[in-house]
Enzyme design. Structure first.
Site, short mmCIF file in Angstrom:
data_model
loop_
_atom_site.label_atom_id
_atom_site.label_comp_id
_atom_site.label_asym_id
_atom_site.label_seq_id
_atom_site.Cartn_x
_atom_site.Cartn_y
_atom_site.Cartn_z
N HIS A 1 40.62 22.23 34.50
CA HIS A 1 39.49 22.94 33.90
C HIS A 1 38.84 22.06 32.85
O HIS A 1 39.51 21.33 32.12
CB HIS A 1 39.97 24.25 33.27
CG HIS A 1 38.84 25.17 32.89
ND1 HIS A 1 38.15 25.05 31.70
CD2 HIS A 1 38.28 26.22 33.54
CE1 HIS A 1 37.22 25.99 31.63
NE2 HIS A 1 37.28 26.71 32.74
N GLU B 1 37.48 22.66 30.05
CA GLU B 1 37.87 22.91 28.66
C GLU B 1 39.20 22.25 28.34
O GLU B 1 39.35 21.61 27.28
CB GLU B 1 37.96 24.41 28.40
CG GLU B 1 38.36 24.72 26.95
CD GLU B 1 38.56 26.20 26.69
OE1 GLU B 1 39.37 26.53 25.82
OE2 GLU B 1 37.89 27.02 27.36
N THR C 1 40.60 29.05 25.98
CA THR C 1 39.93 30.26 25.49
C THR C 1 39.70 31.32 26.55
O THR C 1 39.47 32.49 26.23
CB THR C 1 38.57 29.91 24.85
OG1 THR C 1 37.71 29.36 25.85
CG2 THR C 1 38.74 28.93 23.71
N SER D 1 30.14 34.42 31.90
CA SER D 1 29.08 33.48 32.27
C SER D 1 28.12 34.05 33.31
O SER D 1 27.22 33.35 33.76
CB SER D 1 29.70 32.19 32.81
OG SER D 1 30.63 32.47 33.84
#
Length: 520
Positions: free
Chosen positions: A337, A339, A377, A479
């Site tokens: 990912h 992030e 997160t 999103s």
């Protein structure tokens, strides 16, 4: 007219076919299906007069009503055998006794998806009904209004169905490329008729769904969070101020509709900075980047605007703080990912990725007395908690951040869908497959006991999921644009949902300031 016996507990549905060959073809596709036992299959005859007469004899109630048959193609590019699913049906205003207004079908994309799954070439758009065969100038006039196909019955058959689920499917026979009155037309009609049994099978799925859905439960909060709104606004402001193109490293947020809309405005999405031309304005996505990426941008002297979510920036700062004091940092997150890649890059060699409980049982640290943890997160709360329990058991000295790393928006959406899933037969999560927080919502709903599916938009809903689902829960990842949820709700309402209610788990009022480069 064929009217089989209808079980007392289930309302019948009606399928109209104007001509005998059309009805015969549809019947072949319906044979052997359970909904056939609840079906009124009616041959209306050709033209408005017969259509009005058939509509007047329609069984009472609110059962679904569909029209299927062949039609005349109006739009360029339509070929014989193409299928048009009506998004709206209207009458040619020049026709005598033309019904006023339009019949809208927001669930057309669901039926179109069922037809595409069967290998047909499908279009969604307006169907116009006329009082006579259209050719030449008349066909051009009808096409100028945006209609894809013309027939002589649908508007009259569906005119008084406002309280019923409705569908209209026409298979293109003759096309706009040539006169209707030509020897090849008969062969085209035969070819179109061969498609109708497949149409009937898809309509069976549609009728089953329309007979089931009665209630929609909306989870709130849903859709955009403050970090996503900020990131999108960064790209929009950059385009407004600097013009196209603007380059964005990775997807600005993980949603196909958002990315497509920004691409249409002039944003160019790239995987790495070496794809960005020298001197081009570059934006870092909401998921953040590693220091190595920032250094590369500096060395190339690229003008950069950082759209990293402030909550991700907080995790990066914690990674630097923990590693700076000598800790081994255990990052709970998903491999690959964006992030987690950015966070790992804050302290290469000092951060270990822990993607699951099994990894928590085997991960090695330099000093068990100097170890801390961080969390991606967008993880599910219960998922992270299980991993963290294993780490705390192995490392009693484990330290953590002063506040939760899982962002408020992720937590709120998961709590809301947990409550909704407990009351729903089916949960639909709107979001793209590469959206971590959207995928977690599916998992959370499943753990709460509901069947759950992730869909990019309304066209991703499989009608078969809805069979037997009286109550459908709906949410969207952080999103996903709110408009996509509106489209899903409109489709479910068109299918027969009589109640739309909302469960609110939290009220969000967070707003993040834009970067100074694009701040008004």
């Amino acid at each position: 007219m064929i009217r089989p016996a209808v079980p007392d507990a289930v309302e019948a549905w009606t399928l109209y076919a104007p001509m005998r060959p059309e009805m015969s073809a549809l019947r072949r596709g319906l044979d052997g299906t359970d909904p056939h036992e609840r079906l009124t299959l009616c041959r209306t005859g050709i033209g408005p007069r017969h259509a009005r007469s058939a509509a007047a004899r329609r069984p009472a109630g609110t059962g679904p009503v569909a029209v299927a048959g062949i039609g005349g193609g109006l739009a360029p590019g339509l070929a014989t055998g193409d299928v048009v699913v009506a998004s709206v049906v209207r009458a040619d205003p020049s026709a005598p006794d033309a019904p006023a207004g339009e019949i809208r079908m927001p669930d057309a994309a669901l039926l179109a998806a069922a037809l595409r799954r069967r290998g047909l070439r499908v279009h969604i758009g307006p169907v116009v009904s006329t009082d006579r065969l259209a050719d030449g100038v008349a066909r051009d006039r009808l096409a100028a209004d945006g209609a894809l196909v013309a027939d002589q019955e649908s508007a009259w058959l569906l005119a008084d169905c406002a309280d019923r689920p409705t569908a209209c499917v026409r298979v293109v026979a003759d096309t706009a490329a040539g006169s209707l009155y030509r020897p090849a037309t008969l062969a085209r009609v035969r070819a179109a008729l061969r498609v109708l049994p497949v149409v009937a099978a898809a309509l069976t799925e549609w009728a089953e769904a329309a007979s089931a859905v009665r209630q929609v439960l909306l989870a709130s909060p849903r859709s955009f969070c403050a970090g996503v709104e900020r990131a999108i606004a960064v790209v929009e402001q950059a385009l407004d101020r600097h013009g196209a193109p603007v380059y964005v490293r990775k997807q600005i947020v993980h949603n196909a509709r958002v990315v497509a809309d920004l691409q249409a405005r002039g944003a160019v999405f790239v995987d790495e900075l070496d794809e960005v031309p020298d001197g081009a304005l570059t934006i870092f996505s909401a998921h953040g980047v590693s220091p190595a990426v920032r250094q590369e941008a500096t060395e190339r002297r690229l003008p950069v605007i950082d759209a990293t979510c402030p909550l991700v920036t907080k995790v990066h700062a914690e990674a630097r703080r923990f590693s700076g004091r000598g800790d081994t940092v255990l990052l709970i997150g998903h491999e690959g990912h964006e992030e987690t890649e950015g966070t790992l890059g804050e302290a290469p060699g000092r951060i270990r990725l822990v993607p699951d409980p099994a990894a928590a049982e085997t991960v090695q640290v330099d000093d068990p007395e100097r170890v801390s943890y961080l969390v991606q997160t967008t993880l599910a709360m219960d998922e992270a908690a299980g991993i963290l329990d294993a780490l705390r058991r192995r490392f009693p000295a484990l330290a953590g951040p002063g506040s939760d790393d899982i962002c408020y928006a992720t937590t709120n959406r998961q709590r809301a869908i947990t409550a909704v899933a407990g009351r729903a037969d089916l949960v639909l999560v709107v979001g793209s497959t590469n959206s971590s927080n959207s995928r977690r919502l599916v998992e959370v709903a499943e753990r709460a006991g509901a069947r759950a599916h992730l869909v990019d938009d309304v066209s991703g809903i499989d009608l078969r999921w809805l069979a037997g689902a009286a109550t459908v829960g709906v949410t969207a990842g952080a999103s996903a644009p709110p408009g996509l949820v509106d489209e899903v709700v409109a489709a479910l309402t068109a299918l027969g949902a009589r109640e739309v209610s909302e469960h609110t788990a939290a009220v969000e009022d967070v707003v993040f300031t834009l970067p100074k480069e694009v701040r008004p």
